[in-house]
Design a protein around this motif. Structure first.
Motif, PDB file in Angstrom:
ATOM      1  N   SER A 176      50.099 -88.299 -63.987  1.00 35.13           N
ATOM      2  CA  SER A 176      49.100 -89.373 -63.946  1.00 35.13           C
ATOM      3  C   SER A 176      49.561 -90.591 -64.741  1.00 35.13           C
ATOM      4  CB  SER A 176      47.761 -88.869 -64.491  1.00 35.13           C
ATOM      5  OG  SER A 176      47.914 -88.420 -65.826  1.00 35.13           O
ATOM      6  N   ASP A 177      50.731 -91.094 -64.395  1.00 35.66           N
ATOM      7  CA  ASP A 177      51.211 -92.344 -64.984  1.00 35.66           C
ATOM      8  C   ASP A 177      52.179 -92.989 -64.003  1.00 35.66           C
ATOM      9  OD1 ASP A 177      53.616 -90.932 -65.208  1.00 35.66           O
ATOM     10  OD2 ASP A 177      53.336 -90.504 -67.332  1.00 35.66           O
ATOM     11  N   LEU A 178      52.777 -94.088 -64.399  1.00 36.90           N
ATOM     12  CA  LEU A 178      53.689 -94.813 -63.520  1.00 36.90           C
ATOM     13  C   LEU A 178      55.141 -94.471 -63.807  1.00 36.90           C
ATOM     14  CD1 LEU A 178      51.987 -98.335 -63.410  1.00 36.90           C
ATOM     15  CD2 LEU A 178      51.946 -96.538 -61.670  1.00 36.90           C
ATOM     16  N   ASP A 179      55.367 -93.340 -64.427  1.00 36.90           N
ATOM     17  CA  ASP A 179      56.735 -92.918 -64.750  1.00 36.90           C
ATOM     18  C   ASP A 179      56.875 -91.427 -64.488  1.00 36.90           C
ATOM     19  OD1 ASP A 179      59.328 -92.919 -65.563  1.00 36.90           O
ATOM     20  OD2 ASP A 179      58.890 -92.892 -67.703  1.00 36.90           O
ATOM     21  N   TYR A 180      56.694 -91.062 -63.205  1.00 38.92           N
ATOM     22  CA  TYR A 180      56.794 -89.644 -62.885  1.00 38.92           C
ATOM     23  C   TYR A 180      58.245 -89.187 -63.062  1.00 38.92           C
ATOM     24  CZ  TYR A 180      59.151 -90.195 -58.359  1.00 38.92           C
ATOM     25  OH  TYR A 180      60.059 -90.459 -57.382  1.00 38.92           O
ATOM     26  N   GLY A 181      58.398 -87.949 -63.426  1.00 42.80           N
ATOM     27  CA  GLY A 181      59.726 -87.397 -63.646  1.00 42.80           C
ATOM     28  C   GLY A 181      60.083 -87.285 -65.109  1.00 42.80           C
ATOM     29  N   ASP A 182      59.214 -87.826 -66.016  1.00 42.29           N
ATOM     30  CA  ASP A 182      59.513 -87.719 -67.443  1.00 42.29           C
ATOM     31  C   ASP A 182      58.782 -86.540 -68.080  1.00 42.29           C
ATOM     32  OD1 ASP A 182      56.946 -88.608 -67.301  1.00 42.29           O
ATOM     33  OD2 ASP A 182      57.204 -90.339 -68.628  1.00 42.29           O
ATOM     34  N   ARG A 209      52.196 -86.004 -68.933  1.00 43.97           N
ATOM     35  CA  ARG A 209      50.910 -86.052 -68.253  1.00 43.97           C
ATOM     36  C   ARG A 209      50.992 -85.415 -66.865  1.00 43.97           C
ATOM     37  NH1 ARG A 209      47.119 -88.761 -70.863  1.00 43.97           N
ATOM     38  NH2 ARG A 209      45.822 -88.671 -68.997  1.00 43.97           N
ATOM     39  N   GLN A 210      51.545 -84.231 -66.806  1.00 44.43           N
ATOM     40  CA  GLN A 210      51.695 -83.546 -65.533  1.00 44.43           C
ATOM     41  C   GLN A 210      50.348 -83.054 -65.006  1.00 44.43           C
ATOM     42  OE1 GLN A 210      54.635 -80.475 -66.262  1.00 44.43           O
ATOM     43  NE2 GLN A 210      56.301 -81.823 -65.659  1.00 44.43           N
ATOM     44  N   MET A 211      50.178 -83.180 -63.711  1.00 41.90           N
ATOM     45  CA  MET A 211      48.987 -82.670 -63.028  1.00 41.90           C
ATOM     46  C   MET A 211      49.432 -81.484 -62.167  1.00 41.90           C
ATOM     47  SD  MET A 211      46.918 -86.132 -61.938  1.00 41.90           S
ATOM     48  CE  MET A 211      48.066 -86.495 -60.613  1.00 41.90           C
ATOM     49  N   LYS A 212      49.439 -80.316 -62.740  1.00 44.26           N
ATOM     50  CA  LYS A 212      49.926 -79.136 -62.025  1.00 44.26           C
ATOM     51  C   LYS A 212      48.852 -78.504 -61.145  1.00 44.26           C
ATOM     52  CE  LYS A 212      53.475 -77.934 -65.419  1.00 44.26           C
ATOM     53  NZ  LYS A 212      54.037 -76.878 -66.292  1.00 44.26           N
ATOM     54  N   GLU A 213      47.598 -78.859 -61.374  1.00 43.60           N
ATOM     55  CA  GLU A 213      46.488 -78.372 -60.539  1.00 43.60           C
ATOM     56  C   GLU A 213      45.748 -79.589 -60.023  1.00 43.60           C
ATOM     57  OE1 GLU A 213      46.287 -77.711 -64.005  1.00 43.60           O
ATOM     58  OE2 GLU A 213      47.653 -76.010 -63.934  1.00 43.60           O
ATOM     59  N   ALA A 214      45.593 -79.689 -58.724  1.00 46.92           N
ATOM     60  CA  ALA A 214      45.057 -80.935 -58.174  1.00 46.92           C
ATOM     61  C   ALA A 214      44.262 -80.703 -56.896  1.00 46.92           C
ATOM     62  CB  ALA A 214      46.192 -81.917 -57.900  1.00 46.92           C
ATOM     63  N   ARG A 252      43.474 -91.532 -67.753  1.00 48.55           N
ATOM     64  CA  ARG A 252      44.192 -91.337 -66.484  1.00 48.55           C
ATOM     65  C   ARG A 252      43.993 -89.912 -65.982  1.00 48.55           C
ATOM     66  NH1 ARG A 252      49.911 -93.418 -68.780  1.00 48.55           N
ATOM     67  NH2 ARG A 252      49.195 -91.988 -70.394  1.00 48.55           N
ATOM     68  N   CYS A 253      43.544 -89.777 -64.750  1.00 45.30           N
ATOM     69  CA  CYS A 253      43.316 -88.423 -64.227  1.00 45.30           C
ATOM     70  C   CYS A 253      43.490 -88.351 -62.712  1.00 45.30           C
ATOM     71  CB  CYS A 253      41.936 -87.910 -64.626  1.00 45.30           C
ATOM     72  SG  CYS A 253      40.597 -89.067 -64.394  1.00 45.30           S
ATOM     73  N   GLY A 254      44.373 -89.171 -62.160  1.00 45.54           N
ATOM     74  CA  GLY A 254      44.634 -89.070 -60.739  1.00 45.54           C
ATOM     75  C   GLY A 254      45.550 -90.172 -60.247  1.00 45.54           C
ATOM     76  N   LEU A 255      45.904 -90.083 -58.977  1.00 42.97           N
ATOM     77  CA  LEU A 255      46.783 -91.053 -58.331  1.00 42.97           C
ATOM     78  C   LEU A 255      46.241 -91.366 -56.951  1.00 42.97           C
ATOM     79  CD1 LEU A 255      50.226 -89.298 -59.059  1.00 42.97           C
ATOM     80  CD2 LEU A 255      49.231 -91.171 -60.390  1.00 42.97           C
ATOM     81  N   VAL A 256      46.537 -92.561 -56.458  1.00 40.85           N
ATOM     82  CA  VAL A 256      46.243 -92.895 -55.074  1.00 40.85           C
ATOM     83  C   VAL A 256      47.509 -93.480 -54.464  1.00 40.85           C
ATOM     84  CG1 VAL A 256      45.247 -95.116 -55.799  1.00 40.85           C
ATOM     85  CG2 VAL A 256      44.799 -94.238 -53.500  1.00 40.85           C
ATOM     86  N   PHE A 257      47.959 -92.873 -53.372  1.00 43.22           N
ATOM     87  CA  PHE A 257      49.155 -93.316 -52.648  1.00 43.22           C
ATOM     88  C   PHE A 257      48.685 -94.195 -51.496  1.00 43.22           C
ATOM     89  CE2 PHE A 257      50.494 -89.690 -55.012  1.00 43.22           C
ATOM     90  CZ  PHE A 257      51.826 -89.907 -55.320  1.00 43.22           C
ATOM     91  N   TYR A 258      49.054 -95.468 -51.567  1.00 43.52           N
ATOM     92  CA  TYR A 258      48.435 -96.478 -50.718  1.00 43.52           C
ATOM     93  C   TYR A 258      48.883 -96.376 -49.259  1.00 43.52           C
ATOM     94  CZ  TYR A 258      47.104 -98.343 -55.240  1.00 43.52           C
ATOM     95  OH  TYR A 258      46.574 -98.475 -56.492  1.00 43.52           O
ATOM     96  N   GLU A 259      50.174 -96.378 -48.995  1.00 41.79           N
ATOM     97  CA  GLU A 259      50.635 -96.302 -47.599  1.00 41.79           C
ATOM     98  C   GLU A 259      50.280 -94.969 -46.966  1.00 41.79           C
ATOM     99  OE1 GLU A 259      53.224 -99.340 -49.611  1.00 41.79           O
ATOM    100  OE2 GLU A 259      52.516 -97.326 -50.073  1.00 41.79           O
ATOM    101  N   ALA A 260      50.379 -93.901 -47.745  1.00 43.27           N
ATOM    102  CA  ALA A 260      50.079 -92.567 -47.214  1.00 43.27           C
ATOM    103  C   ALA A 260      48.583 -92.360 -47.041  1.00 43.27           C
ATOM    104  CB  ALA A 260      50.654 -91.496 -48.138  1.00 43.27           C
TER     105      ALA A 260
END
Length: 370
Positions: free
Chosen positions: A122-128, A131-136, A211-219
């Motif tokens: 739940s941030d703009l730097d995934y892969g570090d 703040r992993q969201m393992k259950e969603a 922060r508690c989620g993401l929205v993927f715009y094109e998808a």
């Protein structure tokens, strides 16, 4: 090619543009659950034998008037603590893990080193690994509504976190209703690109800790962390009561799960019902991208002053002239676009005939949208 034609100069007579059209899409909780039947078995809710997701319509789905709104599903990563628990619903654990991995693979891609599927963060730097969201929970919006993409900065979803009987109180407070928005995102900032397109972070408040989620715009996909149902005083989701699907029979009348227990023990459809029951409001603006090629068809003063139409003359006299000494005159009604092989590709009609004579010149702007 017709008798009267003018060659287009690609450098000066042709240009391209892109236009973005936006439409507001409001979805109320009453449509999602309770309008077309007794919850959870509404006529606008479609479950499947595979049990891997649930489809929501704006009208009973068997009707020809029904429009697909979105799909709901949930899952967790194999590294989650939930995947180590023994599920009570046969065959569901592997499906929940597979669903999570499928969304992560499509939207995030693989890590470069071990070639493993990325984990939602739940941030703009995934892969570090922060703040992993393992259950969603996953909300996959219909292309019919989201069009080419969700407009950044317009997404909002309000969820009830109260008791099962009244998850959303009429006189609600922030303790019982949580609203997630991509407040920091816009067309020019607050987003990041991934293999699945750009995404923005969903916030429940004004600080980064919300922060508690993401929205993927094109998808057109929203990813909600299970922590969204964590109470203000709790430190883990385990302390949240009354999340799960409404008991289906008298034997389980007292069986109420917290979020984690529901994810483990309930079916995917049951978890979708529980999430649907707590949607108070949902809205976003969609985006329709219109690409256009504009042709400037120039009519010089010394051209197109006569017509090749057989009715233009009678006995070698121009019908639109009253006096022989008058200048020749014609009326432009149609523009045709031809390729290099003299083949007609497109025809455009003007709203009314345009008078043309040697004393004037005209530039017609022809736009092709695609």
């Amino acid at each position: 090619m017709p008798q009267n034609y003018q060659l287009l100069n690609p450098n000066t007579d042709v240009t391209t543009t892109k236009t973005l059209l936006h439409e507001a899409i409001p979805i109320t909780g009453s449509i999602v659950s309770g309008t077309y039947g007794t919850f959870p078995n509404g006529g606008n809710i479609k479950n499947y034998t595979h049990g891997m997701f649930q489809s929501v319509y704006d009208y009973p789905y068997l009707s020809s008037s029904a429009n697909h709104i979105f799909d709901l599903t949930m899952g967790y990563d194999e590294s989650s603590d939930l995947s180590q628990s023994a599920p009570t619903t046969a065959g569901m654990q592997s499906k929940k893990i597979n669903i999570y991995n499928q969304f992560a693979q499509v939207l995030l891609g693989y890590t470069g080193s071990s070639n493993q599927v990325e984990i939602f963060e739940s941030d703009l730097d995934y892969g570090d690994n922060d703040r992993q969201m393992k259950e969603a929970f996953f909300v996959n919006f219909s292309r019919l509504l989201s069009k080419d993409q969700v407009k950044p900065g317009t997404f909002s979803i309000s969820l009830g976190r109260g008791t099962w009987a009244k998850p959303v109180a009429l006189n609600y407070s922030q303790a019982t209703l949580i609203t997630l928005t991509d407040r920091s995102a816009s067309l020019t900032q607050g987003t990041k690109s991934t293999p699945g397109g750009t995404y923005g972070v969903l916030y429940s408040g004004s600080n980064a800790d919300s922060r508690c989620g993401l929205v993927f715009y094109e998808a057109g996909i929203a990813v909600l962390s299970s922590s969204v149902f964590m109470s203000a005083s709790a430190t883990t989701e385990d302390s949240i009561p009354d999340f799960s699907c409404y008991p289906q029979d008298a034997a389980s009348a007292n069986l109420i799960y917290d979020t984690n227990a529901s994810m483990i023990s309930q079916s995917i459809s049951g978890n979708c019902d529980a999430l649907r029951h707590r949607i108070y409001n949902l809205s976003y603006n969609n985006t329709t991208e219109i690409n256009s090629t504009i042709y400037f068809c120039r009519v010089p003063a010394n051209s197109f002053n006569y017509s090749s139409n057989p009715t233009y003359t009678t006995n070698s006299k121009i019908n639109v002239k009253n006096v022989a000494e008058d200048l020749p005159v014609s009326y432009i009604t149609t523009v045709g676009l031809y390729n290099a092989q003299n083949e007609l590709l497109a025809v455009a009609k003007v709203s009314e005939p345009l008078r043309k004579d040697p004393t004037n010149e005209i530039t017609l702007r022809v736009r092709l949208d695609y």
